[in-house]
Design a protein around this motif. Sequence first.
Motif, short mmCIF file in Angstrom:
data_model
loop_
_atom_site.label_atom_id
_atom_site.label_comp_id
_atom_site.label_asym_id
_atom_site.label_seq_id
_atom_site.Cartn_x
_atom_site.Cartn_y
_atom_site.Cartn_z
N VAL A 159 0.82 -1.21 0.00
CA VAL A 159 0.00 0.00 0.00
C VAL A 159 0.86 1.26 0.00
O VAL A 159 0.39 2.32 -0.40
N ILE A 160 2.08 1.17 0.47
CA ILE A 160 3.08 2.23 0.26
C ILE A 160 4.32 1.54 -0.29
O ILE A 160 4.89 0.66 0.35
N ASN A 161 4.74 1.96 -1.47
CA ASN A 161 5.77 1.25 -2.21
C ASN A 161 7.16 1.87 -2.02
O ASN A 161 7.92 2.02 -2.97
N TYR A 162 7.45 2.29 -0.80
CA TYR A 162 8.81 2.63 -0.41
C TYR A 162 9.01 2.20 1.02
O TYR A 162 8.05 1.80 1.69
N SER A 163 10.22 2.28 1.49
CA SER A 163 10.57 1.60 2.74
C SER A 163 9.96 2.28 3.96
O SER A 163 10.22 3.45 4.23
N GLU A 209 12.86 4.99 11.72
CA GLU A 209 13.50 6.19 11.19
C GLU A 209 14.30 5.91 9.92
O GLU A 209 15.03 4.93 9.82
N ASP A 210 14.14 6.80 8.96
CA ASP A 210 15.10 6.89 7.87
C ASP A 210 15.68 8.29 7.95
O ASP A 210 15.90 8.81 9.05
N HIS A 238 5.76 -5.09 7.37
CA HIS A 238 6.65 -4.75 6.26
C HIS A 238 7.12 -6.01 5.54
O HIS A 238 7.06 -7.11 6.08
N ALA A 239 7.58 -5.82 4.31
CA ALA A 239 8.04 -6.94 3.49
C ALA A 239 9.09 -6.45 2.50
O ALA A 239 9.22 -5.25 2.25
N LEU A 261 5.43 -1.19 2.85
CA LEU A 261 4.30 -1.31 3.76
C LEU A 261 3.20 -2.19 3.17
O LEU A 261 2.68 -1.92 2.09
N MET A 262 2.83 -3.21 3.94
CA MET A 262 1.83 -4.18 3.53
C MET A 262 0.59 -4.08 4.41
O MET A 262 0.67 -3.70 5.59
#
Length: 325
Positions: A30-34, A54-55, A285-286, A297-298
């Motif tokens: 559903v969100i395609n970044y880390s 945190e990033d 997460h995956a 984000l899954m």
Amino acid sequence: MAVGCSAALFSQSAPDGGSDNDEKQYCNPVINYSLPDPTVIKGEDGYFYLYATEDIKNVPIHRSKDLVNWDFVGTAFSKTTRPTFEPKGGIWAPDINKIGNRYVLYYSMSVWGGEWTCGVGVAVANQPEGPFIDHGKMFRSNEIKIQNCIDPFYIEDNGKKYLFWGSFHGIYGTELTEDGLALKKDAPILQIAGNAYEGTYIHKRDGYYYLFASIGSCCEGLKSTYTTVVGRSENLFGPYVDKSGRPMLENNHEILIGKNDAFVGNGHNSEIVSDKNGADWVFYHAVSTANPSGRVLMLDRVYWQDGWPYVQGSTPSLKADKPEF
């Protein structure tokens, strides 16, 4: 708006021949970044707020009305307000809660491999989007003699407040002070699960406590073996067991979410959220096998059968019906 419904994912995830534009469905991620180690809460304004490890953004915050479509709204901290009790450490695995009239964010702070200097801290805000004011360290591993004290999780039960934590050296818990900002003096610290686990979340339902956790390696890209597991107990502090009655203190559990061809390293689930129809949903997460550069984000629905939770197929969905609000 951060949405991860790529055409490639839709094409491989519509066995029913449904339209790619079906507004009643969503696709993973559903969100395609880390956004590792998600935690979520519903604010007084009707939005869901999601926080992650945190990033470069000092604990990113996203919000959504439907759990599927997310907007980035800011960060929990800035460069000048971020916690500092581990000077070179990162802020990992936050856990968001509403205690009284304040939003309370528990967090881990550690450097990679710093299993005796890591610890848990706490910050508070008047609204879910922040700004969060850091109240600093609650405890460190070397202070309480428990290795790798990260991944905090807060729960209220029978009028008392508790914190659980741990990462591959046992899962532990203890009572907190009334404001939730410190360990209660002289309260015992008790172990509830063995050394196979991290990423604790406890969910109470129909007289049982369900201990969700993650096993395996989280952070090796396509080699990640992270898997979401669960056990249950009639008491908050256990004993937690699998379906055969074998204890989680001896590393026994049921698998909730394993790998498939599209996603590996599936773990560190969030709180369970219910939609207007009473359906339960969970984030985690995956690592996407199509784009393994981060931990995306899954979202999946949690079903219940004979007193146990399950996800269809015990693996991530590619395309599924949306939550309803």
